[in-house]
Write a protein that holds these residues in place. Structure first.
Motif, PDB file in Angstrom:
ATOM      1  N   GLN A 199     -15.334  10.670 -28.957  1.00  0.00           N
ATOM      2  CA  GLN A 199     -14.869  10.356 -30.298  1.00  0.00           C
ATOM      3  C   GLN A 199     -14.177   8.996 -30.252  1.00  0.00           C
ATOM      4  O   GLN A 199     -13.745   8.534 -29.196  1.00  0.00           O
ATOM      5  N   LYS A 200     -14.087   8.376 -31.415  1.00  0.00           N
ATOM      6  CA  LYS A 200     -13.639   6.989 -31.472  1.00  0.00           C
ATOM      7  C   LYS A 200     -12.225   6.794 -30.923  1.00  0.00           C
ATOM      8  O   LYS A 200     -11.902   5.726 -30.402  1.00  0.00           O
ATOM      9  N   HIS A 201     -11.367   7.821 -30.997  1.00  0.00           N
ATOM     10  CA  HIS A 201      -9.982   7.662 -30.541  1.00  0.00           C
ATOM     11  C   HIS A 201      -9.808   7.930 -29.054  1.00  0.00           C
ATOM     12  O   HIS A 201      -8.707   7.783 -28.518  1.00  0.00           O
ATOM     13  N   HIS A 202     -10.864   8.304 -28.336  1.00  0.00           N
ATOM     14  CA  HIS A 202     -10.726   8.714 -26.949  1.00  0.00           C
ATOM     15  C   HIS A 202     -10.419   7.542 -26.002  1.00  0.00           C
ATOM     16  O   HIS A 202     -10.903   6.427 -26.194  1.00  0.00           O
ATOM     17  N   ARG A 203      -9.658   7.870 -24.983  1.00  0.00           N
ATOM     18  CA  ARG A 203      -9.386   6.954 -23.878  1.00  0.00           C
ATOM     19  C   ARG A 203     -10.162   7.458 -22.665  1.00  0.00           C
ATOM     20  O   ARG A 203     -10.074   8.632 -22.303  1.00  0.00           O
ATOM     21  N   VAL A 204     -10.925   6.557 -22.033  1.00  0.00           N
ATOM     22  CA  VAL A 204     -11.865   6.962 -20.994  1.00  0.00           C
ATOM     23  C   VAL A 204     -11.560   6.263 -19.677  1.00  0.00           C
ATOM     24  O   VAL A 204     -11.277   5.056 -19.652  1.00  0.00           O
ATOM     25  N   LEU A 205     -11.662   7.023 -18.585  1.00  0.00           N
ATOM     26  CA  LEU A 205     -11.592   6.470 -17.233  1.00  0.00           C
ATOM     27  C   LEU A 205     -12.984   6.487 -16.634  1.00  0.00           C
ATOM     28  O   LEU A 205     -13.665   7.515 -16.660  1.00  0.00           O
ATOM     29  N   GLU A 206     -13.413   5.345 -16.104  1.00  0.00           N
ATOM     30  CA  GLU A 206     -14.679   5.278 -15.376  1.00  0.00           C
ATOM     31  C   GLU A 206     -14.385   4.968 -13.917  1.00  0.00           C
ATOM     32  O   GLU A 206     -13.629   4.039 -13.612  1.00  0.00           O
ATOM     33  N   ILE A 207     -14.991   5.730 -13.022  1.00  0.00           N
ATOM     34  CA  ILE A 207     -14.901   5.465 -11.582  1.00  0.00           C
ATOM     35  C   ILE A 207     -16.206   4.828 -11.149  1.00  0.00           C
ATOM     36  O   ILE A 207     -17.260   5.466 -11.183  1.00  0.00           O
ATOM     37  N   ASN A 233      -3.037   9.919 -18.166  1.00  0.00           N
ATOM     38  CA  ASN A 233      -4.150  10.857 -18.293  1.00  0.00           C
ATOM     39  C   ASN A 233      -5.184  10.334 -19.283  1.00  0.00           C
ATOM     40  O   ASN A 233      -4.936   9.363 -19.995  1.00  0.00           O
ATOM     41  N   PHE A 234      -6.326  11.018 -19.324  1.00  0.00           N
ATOM     42  CA  PHE A 234      -7.460  10.525 -20.102  1.00  0.00           C
ATOM     43  C   PHE A 234      -8.112  11.662 -20.885  1.00  0.00           C
ATOM     44  O   PHE A 234      -8.086  12.819 -20.475  1.00  0.00           O
ATOM     45  N   ASP A 235      -8.735  11.285 -22.008  1.00  0.00           N
ATOM     46  CA  ASP A 235      -9.528  12.244 -22.775  1.00  0.00           C
ATOM     47  C   ASP A 235     -10.854  12.535 -22.093  1.00  0.00           C
ATOM     48  O   ASP A 235     -11.377  13.652 -22.175  1.00  0.00           O
ATOM     49  N   ARG A 236     -11.397  11.520 -21.431  1.00  0.00           N
ATOM     50  CA  ARG A 236     -12.688  11.648 -20.771  1.00  0.00           C
ATOM     51  C   ARG A 236     -12.662  10.878 -19.456  1.00  0.00           C
ATOM     52  O   ARG A 236     -12.036   9.821 -19.354  1.00  0.00           O
ATOM     53  N   ILE A 237     -13.396  11.399 -18.459  1.00  0.00           N
ATOM     54  CA  ILE A 237     -13.565  10.721 -17.176  1.00  0.00           C
ATOM     55  C   ILE A 237     -15.041  10.757 -16.822  1.00  0.00           C
ATOM     56  O   ILE A 237     -15.696  11.799 -16.922  1.00  0.00           O
ATOM     57  N   ILE A 238     -15.574   9.614 -16.399  1.00  0.00           N
ATOM     58  CA  ILE A 238     -16.966   9.527 -15.972  1.00  0.00           C
ATOM     59  C   ILE A 238     -17.010   8.886 -14.588  1.00  0.00           C
ATOM     60  O   ILE A 238     -16.362   7.861 -14.339  1.00  0.00           O
ATOM     61  N   VAL A 239     -17.730   9.511 -13.676  1.00  0.00           N
ATOM     62  CA  VAL A 239     -17.869   9.017 -12.307  1.00  0.00           C
ATOM     63  C   VAL A 239     -19.308   8.570 -12.120  1.00  0.00           C
ATOM     64  O   VAL A 239     -20.238   9.341 -12.369  1.00  0.00           O
ATOM     65  N   THR A 240     -19.497   7.328 -11.688  1.00  0.00           N
ATOM     66  CA  THR A 240     -20.851   6.785 -11.591  1.00  0.00           C
ATOM     67  C   THR A 240     -21.267   6.532 -10.139  1.00  0.00           C
ATOM     68  O   THR A 240     -22.044   5.625  -9.850  1.00  0.00           O
ATOM     69  N   ALA A 241     -20.728   7.348  -9.238  1.00  0.00           N
ATOM     70  CA  ALA A 241     -21.156   7.365  -7.843  1.00  0.00           C
ATOM     71  C   ALA A 241     -21.021   8.804  -7.355  1.00  0.00           C
ATOM     72  O   ALA A 241     -20.199   9.568  -7.864  1.00  0.00           O
ATOM     73  N   ALA A 242     -21.851   9.176  -6.392  1.00  0.00           N
ATOM     74  CA  ALA A 242     -21.926  10.574  -5.981  1.00  0.00           C
ATOM     75  C   ALA A 242     -20.726  10.995  -5.144  1.00  0.00           C
ATOM     76  O   ALA A 242     -20.354  10.336  -4.172  1.00  0.00           O
ATOM     77  N   LEU A 270     -14.946  15.798 -17.997  1.00  0.00           N
ATOM     78  CA  LEU A 270     -15.288  14.944 -16.856  1.00  0.00           C
ATOM     79  C   LEU A 270     -16.758  15.139 -16.534  1.00  0.00           C
ATOM     80  O   LEU A 270     -17.251  16.269 -16.508  1.00  0.00           O
ATOM     81  N   ILE A 271     -17.461  14.029 -16.296  1.00  0.00           N
ATOM     82  CA  ILE A 271     -18.872  14.055 -15.886  1.00  0.00           C
ATOM     83  C   ILE A 271     -18.979  13.331 -14.555  1.00  0.00           C
ATOM     84  O   ILE A 271     -18.476  12.208 -14.412  1.00  0.00           O
ATOM     85  N   ALA A 272     -19.643  13.962 -13.569  1.00  0.00           N
ATOM     86  CA  ALA A 272     -19.792  13.326 -12.257  1.00  0.00           C
ATOM     87  C   ALA A 272     -21.019  13.860 -11.536  1.00  0.00           C
ATOM     88  O   ALA A 272     -21.353  15.047 -11.671  1.00  0.00           O
ATOM     89  N   PRO A 273     -21.695  13.000 -10.756  1.00  0.00           N
ATOM     90  CA  PRO A 273     -22.769  13.483  -9.886  1.00  0.00           C
ATOM     91  C   PRO A 273     -22.150  14.067  -8.610  1.00  0.00           C
ATOM     92  O   PRO A 273     -21.353  13.406  -7.935  1.00  0.00           O
ATOM     93  N   VAL A 274     -22.512  15.299  -8.297  1.00  0.00           N
ATOM     94  CA  VAL A 274     -21.907  15.997  -7.159  1.00  0.00           C
ATOM     95  C   VAL A 274     -23.007  16.422  -6.190  1.00  0.00           C
ATOM     96  O   VAL A 274     -24.007  17.026  -6.590  1.00  0.00           O
TER      97      VAL A 274
END
Length: 216
Positions: free
Chosen positions: A78-86, A145-154, A172-176
């Motif tokens: 959503q537009k108000h979200h704060r996101v962390l990307e790894i 802290n974050f509303d969303r976290i995305i990890v772009t490495a396994a 949180l979305i991550a490749p595991v």
């Protein structure tokens, strides 16, 4: 908008995303607006809109467009979200996120990649993205802290320290999975009762490594 602004490969790029099931209009707009050719190596610009991963500096990759769109859609931003990307890489995923949320903090362990991504993101006007040279396994406490976290490495497993950085209701979305093999994209939602985990699709990512790279 004039047809001249839509080269055939970019029109096919959008059609492919839709055919493969991407339906979030905000995500599709972001994929349309961000010039992917600026985020790949100069020698690969002719292939920028192919649905395949491409190599970038420091032995890393820029994910195939479908995976970028799919992971972004699964975050349910959503537009108000704060996101962390790894894993900033070339900055492409952060650029897409920037069009769909309020703020992005992206961590990259390679200085060369962090500096390059910062320059590209500035060039395309992604003023709500902060690129930080850092360790994705040790996110600074000051980041909050974050509303969303995305990890772009396994990752072989998702560290508890990362899931604990999710706000209530956060995703949180991550490749595991094992490095150098097929991994599974996992979505974790923080609920009042704990963490809900769902396996999504098989993917292949370069491995996530701890620490800041000594070179590059």
């Amino acid at each position: 908008m004039p047809t001249a602004q839509y080269p055939p490969e970019k029109m096919m790029f959008q059609l492919t995303l839709r055919r493969r099931g991407i339906s979030d209009q905000a995500v599709l707009r972001a994929m349309e607006e961000i010039p992917r050719e600026l985020f790949v190596e100069p020698a690969d610009r002719a292939d920028a809109y192919r649905d395949s991963a491409l190599g970038i500096a420091c032995g890393q990759t820029i994910s195939q467009p479908f995976v970028v769109a799919y992971m972004t859609e699964q975050l349910q931003l959503q537009k108000h979200h704060r996101v962390l990307e790894i894993g900033t890489g070339s900055g492409y995923q952060a650029a897409i996120l920037s069009r769909v949320c309020s703020q992005v903090l992206t961590l990259e362990r390679f200085r060369t990649l962090a500096d390059g991504a910062r320059a590209r993101l500035s060039k395309v006007g992604c003023d709500n993205v902060e690129v930080l040279l850092g360790d994705g396994f040790d996110v600074p406490a000051s980041a909050g802290n974050f509303d969303r976290i995305i990890v772009t490495a396994a990752m072989e497993r998702i560290p508890e320290g990362l899931t604990e950085r999710l706000d209530p209701g956060g995703v949180l979305i991550a490749p595991v999975g094992p490095p150098q093999d097929t991994q599974t994209l996992v979505r974790i939602i923080r609920t009042d009762a704990g963490f809900e985990r769902k396996e999504l699709v098989d993917v292949r990512f370069v491995p996530a490594l701890p620490g800041i790279a000594r070179e590059l």
